[in-house]
Design an enzyme around this catalytic site. Sequence first.
Site, PDB file in Angstrom:
ATOM      1  CG  HIS A   1       7.195  -2.056   1.860  1.00  0.00           C
ATOM      2  ND1 HIS A   1       7.088  -0.920   2.630  1.00  0.00           N
ATOM      3  CD2 HIS A   1       6.004  -2.687   1.953  1.00  0.00           C
ATOM      4  CE1 HIS A   1       5.862  -0.848   3.139  1.00  0.00           C
ATOM      5  NE2 HIS A   1       5.190  -1.915   2.758  1.00  0.00           N
TER       6      HIS A   1
ATOM      7  CG  HIS B   1       8.929   0.314   5.701  1.00  0.00           C
ATOM      8  ND1 HIS B   1       9.240  -1.023   5.754  1.00  0.00           N
ATOM      9  CD2 HIS B   1       7.604   0.409   5.965  1.00  0.00           C
ATOM     10  CE1 HIS B   1       8.147  -1.709   6.072  1.00  0.00           C
ATOM     11  NE2 HIS B   1       7.140  -0.860   6.192  1.00  0.00           N
TER      12      HIS B   1
ATOM     13  CE  LYS C   1       4.489  -4.090  10.300  1.00  0.00           C
ATOM     14  NZ  LYS C   1       3.099  -3.858  10.782  1.00  0.00           N
TER      15      LYS C   1
ATOM     16  CG  MET D   1      -1.889  -1.227   1.141  1.00  0.00           C
ATOM     17  SD  MET D   1      -3.456  -0.964   1.958  1.00  0.00           S
ATOM     18  CE  MET D   1      -2.901  -0.754   3.619  1.00  0.00           C
TER      19      MET D   1
HETATM   20  O1  PAF Z   1      -0.053  -5.738   3.543  1.00  0.00           O
HETATM   21  C1  PAF Z   1      -0.488  -4.814   2.824  1.00  0.00           C
HETATM   22  O2  PAF Z   1       0.177  -3.826   2.547  1.00  0.00           O
HETATM   23  C2  PAF Z   1      -1.914  -4.931   2.262  1.00  0.00           C
HETATM   24  O3  PAF Z   1      -2.769  -5.516   3.184  1.00  0.00           O
HETATM   25  C3  PAF Z   1      -1.971  -5.670   0.914  1.00  0.00           C
HETATM   26  C4  PAF Z   1      -1.534  -7.108   1.041  1.00  0.00           C
HETATM   27  C5  PAF Z   1      -1.092  -4.944  -0.090  1.00  0.00           C
HETATM   28  C6  PAF Z   1      -3.412  -5.667   0.394  1.00  0.00           C
HETATM   29  O4  PAF Z   1      -3.887  -4.374   0.228  1.00  0.00           O
END
Ligand code: PAF
Length: 281
Positions: A37, A34, A149, A30
């Site tokens: 990711h 950071h 997490k 989303m």
């Molecule tokens: O973990 C996330 O950032 C969200 O829940 C995801 C998996 C991208 C779904 O919107």
Amino acid sequence: MKIFTTKKDLQQHLLQSGALNKTIGFVPTMGALHQGHLSLIELAQQYSDEIVCSIFVNPSQFNDPADLEKYPRTIAADINLLEQVNCDVLFNPPVSEIYDGNEHWHLNLGELENLLEGKFRPGHYQGVTQVVYKLFNIVKPDTAFFGQKDYQQFLVISKMVELLNMPVKLVMCPIKRDSDGLAMSSRNIHLTQTDRQHALVLSKTLNWVKDNFEKGNISRLKKEAELMISAEPDVELDYFEIANGDTLHPADDTSIKTVALVAAKVGATRLIDNVMLADGR
Ligand code: PAF
């Protein structure tokens, strides 16, 4: 890095990759990226030929409109970071590209949906599975990568993949922490300096439980952990659970796969964290 905002353009590009027999690794996010990711992207690069990252703040998984409104959006910085780690493709659609306004979604996720996070965020996992289903159908990845997490999210998505028989392999990637132990999260942006200090009680308590797990009695450990967290100023505990790592039911046996999970509001920010206590092998 190629950036697509429509399904059509992304799929056209991916068809070419398919024709070249490239394996696709997918990292759905989303945004407000950071190091956590980026570690997913880096792991994905070890498994796959082409990496697609999506940035989409999914409205259907927010049960509180104010939370959706204030979710951090940092797209320029995100693009910069993705370029630094050589991500191949970013899919960054507008809401209208994903939802046509006439949506019905319900998946029987069983008890997983109502436990822990599910209890505090009703409908959240229906929204998560709804969007991940859509994204999987658009990207058609060979492998998709999610962070530990959101442990319960991983279980729920695994359940969806099993129920709908989706041809994608899921990989759970370890939690990334700042040097003080705080689990990295897009929501950490909202913590004041004082909140940050208070938030450390979460990882400290999880570590304490991990260190004492072998010798401890599970219900006593859980009680001690709850007391430790509740004693911290400005930290409001939602739950601390020592759970079976597959079902998330409270664990009663140290020989099974076991995970300790916590959620708490620190100041105005709700944080979650967890640690594996036993892998059950
Ligand atoms: O973990 C996330 O950032 C969200 O829940 C995801 C998996 C991208 C779904 O919107």
